[in-house]
Design a protein around this motif. Structure first.
Motif, PDB file in Angstrom:
ATOM      1  N   LEU A 190      12.997  -4.208  -0.693  1.00 15.60           N
ATOM      2  CA  LEU A 190      13.914  -5.093  -1.400  1.00 15.60           C
ATOM      3  C   LEU A 190      15.010  -4.234  -2.005  1.00 15.60           C
ATOM      4  O   LEU A 190      14.742  -3.370  -2.841  1.00 15.60           O
ATOM      5  N   ASN A 191      16.261  -4.466  -1.573  1.00 14.49           N
ATOM      6  CA  ASN A 191      17.351  -3.654  -2.108  1.00 14.49           C
ATOM      7  C   ASN A 191      17.981  -4.315  -3.336  1.00 14.49           C
ATOM      8  O   ASN A 191      17.600  -5.419  -3.741  1.00 14.49           O
ATOM      9  N   LYS A 192      18.956  -3.636  -3.923  1.00 11.06           N
ATOM     10  CA  LYS A 192      19.566  -4.113  -5.157  1.00 11.06           C
ATOM     11  C   LYS A 192      20.314  -5.431  -4.966  1.00 11.06           C
ATOM     12  O   LYS A 192      20.557  -6.164  -5.929  1.00 11.06           O
ATOM     13  N   ASN A 193      20.682  -5.748  -3.726  1.00  7.97           N
ATOM     14  CA  ASN A 193      21.396  -6.993  -3.436  1.00  7.97           C
ATOM     15  C   ASN A 193      20.458  -8.166  -3.189  1.00  7.97           C
ATOM     16  O   ASN A 193      20.903  -9.274  -2.874  1.00  7.97           O
ATOM     17  N   GLY A 194      19.156  -7.934  -3.288  1.00  5.47           N
ATOM     18  CA  GLY A 194      18.196  -9.009  -3.091  1.00  5.47           C
ATOM     19  C   GLY A 194      17.778  -9.214  -1.655  1.00  5.47           C
ATOM     20  O   GLY A 194      17.054 -10.176  -1.353  1.00  5.47           O
ATOM     21  N   GLN A 195      18.206  -8.349  -0.738  1.00  3.78           N
ATOM     22  CA  GLN A 195      17.834  -8.473   0.665  1.00  3.78           C
ATOM     23  C   GLN A 195      16.481  -7.820   0.909  1.00  3.78           C
ATOM     24  O   GLN A 195      16.193  -6.744   0.381  1.00  3.78           O
ATOM     25  N   VAL A 196      15.657  -8.475   1.722  1.00  3.27           N
ATOM     26  CA  VAL A 196      14.330  -7.964   2.053  1.00  3.27           C
ATOM     27  C   VAL A 196      14.287  -7.594   3.529  1.00  3.27           C
ATOM     28  O   VAL A 196      14.575  -8.426   4.392  1.00  3.27           O
ATOM     29  N   ASN A 197      13.937  -6.359   3.824  1.00  4.03           N
ATOM     30  CA  ASN A 197      13.794  -5.894   5.204  1.00  4.03           C
ATOM     31  C   ASN A 197      12.359  -5.431   5.432  1.00  4.03           C
ATOM     32  O   ASN A 197      11.732  -4.876   4.530  1.00  4.03           O
ATOM     33  N   VAL A 198      11.862  -5.663   6.640  1.00  6.28           N
ATOM     34  CA  VAL A 198      10.499  -5.275   6.989  1.00  6.28           C
ATOM     35  C   VAL A 198      10.541  -4.230   8.096  1.00  6.28           C
ATOM     36  O   VAL A 198      11.235  -4.413   9.099  1.00  6.28           O
ATOM     37  N   THR A 199       9.813  -3.143   7.916  1.00  8.04           N
ATOM     38  CA  THR A 199       9.723  -2.075   8.906  1.00  8.04           C
ATOM     39  C   THR A 199       8.285  -1.969   9.387  1.00  8.04           C
ATOM     40  O   THR A 199       7.353  -1.979   8.573  1.00  8.04           O
ATOM     41  N   SER A 200       8.106  -1.875  10.704  1.00  6.27           N
ATOM     42  CA  SER A 200       6.769  -1.756  11.288  1.00  6.27           C
ATOM     43  C   SER A 200       6.467  -0.305  11.645  1.00  6.27           C
ATOM     44  O   SER A 200       7.347   0.559  11.623  1.00  6.27           O
ATOM     45  N   ASN A 201       5.211  -0.054  11.991  1.00 11.17           N
ATOM     46  CA  ASN A 201       4.745   1.272  12.417  1.00 11.17           C
ATOM     47  C   ASN A 201       5.012   2.353  11.379  1.00 11.17           C
ATOM     48  O   ASN A 201       5.363   3.492  11.698  1.00 11.17           O
ATOM     49  N   ILE A 202       4.841   1.987  10.101  1.00 12.26           N
ATOM     50  CA  ILE A 202       4.971   2.951   9.018  1.00 12.26           C
ATOM     51  C   ILE A 202       3.752   3.874   9.021  1.00 12.26           C
ATOM     52  O   ILE A 202       2.631   3.432   9.236  1.00 12.26           O
ATOM     53  N   ASN A 203       3.974   5.153   8.773  1.00 11.22           N
ATOM     54  CA  ASN A 203       2.848   6.072   8.567  1.00 11.22           C
ATOM     55  C   ASN A 203       2.349   5.852   7.151  1.00 11.22           C
ATOM     56  O   ASN A 203       2.891   6.396   6.184  1.00 11.22           O
ATOM     57  N   VAL A 204       1.331   5.031   7.012  1.00 12.27           N
ATOM     58  CA  VAL A 204       0.888   4.634   5.676  1.00 12.27           C
ATOM     59  C   VAL A 204       0.336   5.812   4.880  1.00 12.27           C
ATOM     60  O   VAL A 204       0.427   5.828   3.637  1.00 12.27           O
ATOM     61  N   ASP A 205      -0.238   6.802   5.559  1.00  9.53           N
ATOM     62  CA  ASP A 205      -0.744   7.980   4.844  1.00  9.53           C
ATOM     63  C   ASP A 205       0.381   8.700   4.109  1.00  9.53           C
ATOM     64  O   ASP A 205       0.180   9.238   3.010  1.00  9.53           O
ATOM     65  N   ASP A 206       1.564   8.707   4.721  1.00  9.33           N
ATOM     66  CA  ASP A 206       2.709   9.333   4.072  1.00  9.33           C
ATOM     67  C   ASP A 206       3.105   8.573   2.810  1.00  9.33           C
ATOM     68  O   ASP A 206       3.474   9.170   1.795  1.00  9.33           O
ATOM     69  N   GLU A 207       3.038   7.245   2.871  1.00  9.78           N
ATOM     70  CA  GLU A 207       3.474   6.422   1.747  1.00  9.78           C
ATOM     71  C   GLU A 207       2.540   6.534   0.548  1.00  9.78           C
ATOM     72  O   GLU A 207       2.956   6.297  -0.586  1.00  9.78           O
TER      73      GLU A 207
END
Length: 393
Positions: free
Chosen positions: A300-317
């Motif tokens: 969610l960015n400062k403008n209120g837009q929501v983007n979804v990203t797939s195949n995230i390396n969850v261990d990194d997060e």
């Protein structure tokens, strides 16, 4: 093992490289994603750590020097091509430096510390240093009183209605006995350079990162379980289909039934990130909402837009929850904001640093070791003056 891996393994174990070998290695770095090189360096480091064998930092430094020299030679070419090519070499330089100096530390054995090269020729020696953060937090009770958790002994520290508040080492837990009509709300705060674990009354586990907070009831009642956070927290939510778990983050919320996820919502960061490791969650902000599957991340960015990203390396997060700083293709501003929270420092820039960095560094490292790793790229220098860090290109 394929031919490329055999050649890389042979080169990284040599003390001296011929001109042809240097050219082959630089060509490999220029024209590949360096996956084989990264994995080999990790494996070599793990082997050397387990056998208490020192690494050879001099070879990596010579490779780094050649990489940077080649980048400088190409700066007179076409800007767009050089920019892309230079980024790849700089990234590779950082990978080589980080791996070779021991901060790609993947051993799962307890109480092992990172091995960072010290007192090598040309190595920056800081006059001052700052130790790593610790497990500490402040518990604010419903009546406004506060308890410094690192100053109290293990055991039951207070009774609130039907709930016993119990401290065990560096974790706080709520044990509900019986039923009560009165629900109190507590808030757990972690300061800068602090972190803490919490077990809620329903069995949900929460990890709080530095400079974060969570407000929660001492017992859950009604049709939902609702908490509110600031900063960053990792959740392992106890399953209860009849009673959804809701995390309020600023003007947004994450609704779950039983799942593992991470929320990063620092006020000084550009986006609010929700990363799902297990189960499913619904992220809602205003009129925007999205369902996340494991391996996906909403931003969610400062403008209120929501983007979804797939195949995230969850261990990194969730590296922070597992005891690591994880920097992957990030600029120095992102890194220094994180270090400011984790070491309780202020940052001053003498001049803008435009490069991106890659590193995995144990959270238990003193600040000087973290800064030395970043300096190994040859693109940034630091000074420690009290609790102020000076950044120079």
């Amino acid at each position: 093992m394929n031919d490329i891996k055999e050649q890389l393994l042979r080169l990284i174990n040599k003390d001296e490289l011929s001109a042809g070998e240097k050219e082959w290695l630089l060509n490999y770095i220029e024209n590949s994603d360096q996956h084989e090189l990264t994995e080999l360096l990790k494996a070599e480091f793990e082997h050397d750590i387990n056998n208490l064998k020192p690494l050879n930092p001099f070879l990596s430094q010579r490779i780094l020097n050649d990489i940077h020299a080649k980048i400088d030679q190409q700066k007179t070419g076409q800007v767009s091509i050089v920019a892309i090519w230079a980024k790849r070499l700089i990234a590779a330089a950082a990978v080589i430096a980080v791996c070779s100096y021991g901060v790609y530390f993947y051993s799962h054995q307890q109480n092992k510390e990172a091995i960072v090269a010290k007192n090598q020729p040309g190595h920056h020696v800081f006059k001052n240093d700052i130790g790593p953060g610790k497990e500490r937090a402040v518990l604010s009770l419903a009546d406004g009183s506060k308890i410094m958790l690192d100053e109290v002994k293990n055991g039951t520290i207070i009774n609130q209605g039907s709930s016993k508040v119990i401290k065990t080492n560096d974790r706080l837990a709520y044990n509900v006995v019986g039923h009560t009509d009165t629900i109190a709300y507590n808030t757990l705060f972690t300061p800068r350079a602090g972190r803490y674990r919490l077990e809620l009354a329903d069995g949900t586990h929460v990890w709080l990162n530095a400079a974060s907070s969570i407000r929660y009831p001492t017992a859950f009642a009604g049709k939902e379980r609702r908490v509110e956070i600031t900063g960053e927290a990792y959740f392992e939510v106890a399953k209860n289909k009849a009673m959804p778990f809701i995390v309020k983050v600023n003007n947004s919320e994450v609704r779950v039934y039983g799942t593992h996820f991470n929320v990063m919502a620092y006020n000084d960061e550009a986006t609010v990130k929700t990363t799902l490791l297990e189960g499913s969650v619904k992220f809602t902000s205003g009129k925007s909402s999205c369902m996340l599957k494991p391996g996906q991340q909403s931003e969610l960015n400062k403008n209120g837009q929501v983007n979804v990203t797939s195949n995230i390396n969850v261990d990194d997060e969730v590296a922070w929850k597992n005891g690591f700083f994880h920097f992957e293709n990030v600029d120095i501003d992102v890194i220094m904001r994180q270090l400011a929270r984790e070491y309780d420092i202020t940052v001053v820039y003498n001049k803008k640093v435009n490069d991106h960095f890659y590193a995995d560094i144990p959270l238990k490292s003193p600040l000087s070791d973290v800064l030395k790793v970043l300096e190994l790229t040859g693109k940034v220098k630091f000074d420690i003056q009290g609790r102020q860090i000076i950044v120079n290109p």
